[in-house]
Write a protein that holds these residues in place. Structure first.
Motif, PDB file in Angstrom:
ATOM      1  N   LEU A  25       0.840  -1.303   0.121  1.00  0.00           N
ATOM      2  CA  LEU A  25      -0.035  -0.128  -0.020  1.00  0.00           C
ATOM      3  C   LEU A  25       0.810   1.148  -0.055  1.00  0.00           C
ATOM      4  O   LEU A  25       2.111   1.325   0.534  1.00  0.00           O
ATOM      5  CB  LEU A  25      -0.743  -0.048   1.262  1.00  0.00           C
ATOM      6  N   GLU A  26       0.553   2.429  -0.403  1.00  0.00           N
ATOM      7  CA  GLU A  26       0.906   3.649  -0.353  1.00  0.00           C
ATOM      8  C   GLU A  26       0.935   4.086   0.953  1.00  0.00           C
ATOM      9  O   GLU A  26       0.012   3.645   1.680  1.00  0.00           O
ATOM     10  CB  GLU A  26      -0.025   4.704  -1.422  1.00  0.00           C
ATOM     11  N   TYR A  28      -0.314   6.907   2.473  1.00  0.00           N
ATOM     12  CA  TYR A  28      -1.457   7.404   2.970  1.00  0.00           C
ATOM     13  C   TYR A  28      -2.511   6.529   3.218  1.00  0.00           C
ATOM     14  O   TYR A  28      -3.449   6.733   3.971  1.00  0.00           O
ATOM     15  CB  TYR A  28      -1.707   8.890   2.133  1.00  0.00           C
ATOM     16  N   ARG A  29      -2.600   5.491   2.217  1.00  0.00           N
ATOM     17  CA  ARG A  29      -3.699   4.650   2.263  1.00  0.00           C
ATOM     18  C   ARG A  29      -3.388   3.708   3.535  1.00  0.00           C
ATOM     19  O   ARG A  29      -4.442   3.146   4.263  1.00  0.00           O
ATOM     20  CB  ARG A  29      -3.515   3.664   1.079  1.00  0.00           C
ATOM     21  N   TYR A  32      -4.751   5.481   6.693  1.00  0.00           N
ATOM     22  CA  TYR A  32      -5.956   5.495   6.593  1.00  0.00           C
ATOM     23  C   TYR A  32      -6.668   4.228   7.365  1.00  0.00           C
ATOM     24  O   TYR A  32      -7.604   4.056   8.236  1.00  0.00           O
ATOM     25  CB  TYR A  32      -6.756   5.379   5.529  1.00  0.00           C
ATOM     26  N   LEU A  33      -6.059   2.827   6.712  1.00  0.00           N
ATOM     27  CA  LEU A  33      -6.488   1.801   7.294  1.00  0.00           C
ATOM     28  C   LEU A  33      -6.131   1.348   8.746  1.00  0.00           C
ATOM     29  O   LEU A  33      -6.859   0.773   9.481  1.00  0.00           O
ATOM     30  CB  LEU A  33      -5.752   0.663   6.390  1.00  0.00           C
ATOM     31  N   GLN A 136      -5.372  -5.858   3.610  1.00  0.00           N
ATOM     32  CA  GLN A 136      -4.171  -5.426   2.627  1.00  0.00           C
ATOM     33  C   GLN A 136      -2.662  -5.568   3.016  1.00  0.00           C
ATOM     34  O   GLN A 136      -1.747  -5.247   2.532  1.00  0.00           O
ATOM     35  CB  GLN A 136      -4.685  -4.124   1.925  1.00  0.00           C
TER      36      GLN A 136
END
Length: 156
Positions: A25-26, A28-29, A32-33, A136
């Motif tokens: 994942l990036e 920022y993602r 968020y998670l 993820q």
């Protein structure tokens, strides 16, 4: 006359726990998670973690969260920095990519979570389990900071 000497080990050492995360994942993602699953509030830091190495400027992204109730500061830190190098050869524009690591001995770790302050080991294991449950995320685990040769890069 008695003489006292102080060694570097006599000074305060920053107490923190370290978690390694493997994920494509990036940043920022992932932040968020983590916010969604850990009830944290990671936000992009105003400044990235920057170093100069071999005349190259390296920049690692940081997200931070201050847990006011328990007085813990959390950091989500990217372990890698990618730099594109553009060269021209025979009128062709060629690009190569160099990848540098914050902690080179942990090249397979994509992100670190550093939790500053003394936190109970069972709490850290609970956090690791919650991170593992994020679909993820490939895996996460605790890292013994004393085994790292490059742990000085985590002091900021």
């Amino acid at each position: 006359m008695q003489i006292h000497t102080l060694g570097l080990e006599d000074f305060y050492e920053d107490e923190y726990s370290l978690i390694g995360i493997h994920s494509a994942l990036e940043d920022y993602r992932l932040a968020y998670l983590l916010n969604k699953n850990l009830d944290t509030r990671f936000a992009k830091s105003n400044k990235d973690l920057e170093f100069k190495k071999n005349k190259n400027k390296l920049s690692f992204s940081i997200f931070n969260f201050l847990h006011k109730k328990y007085d813990f500061e959390w950091f989500l830190i990217a372990n890698s920095f990618k730099k594109e190098n553009k060269t021209t050869a025979n009128e062709l524009l060629l690009t190569t990519e160099t990848k540098s690591y914050l902690i080179p001995e942990k090249k397979k770790v994509d992100y670190f979570i550093k939790i500053s302050g003394e936190i109970a080991p069972h709490s850290v294991l609970n956090i690791v389990q919650k991170i593992k449950n994020i679909e993820q995320v490939i895996t996460s685990y605790t890292i013994d900071k004393n085994t790292l040769k490059s742990k000085d890069f985590l002091i900021f």
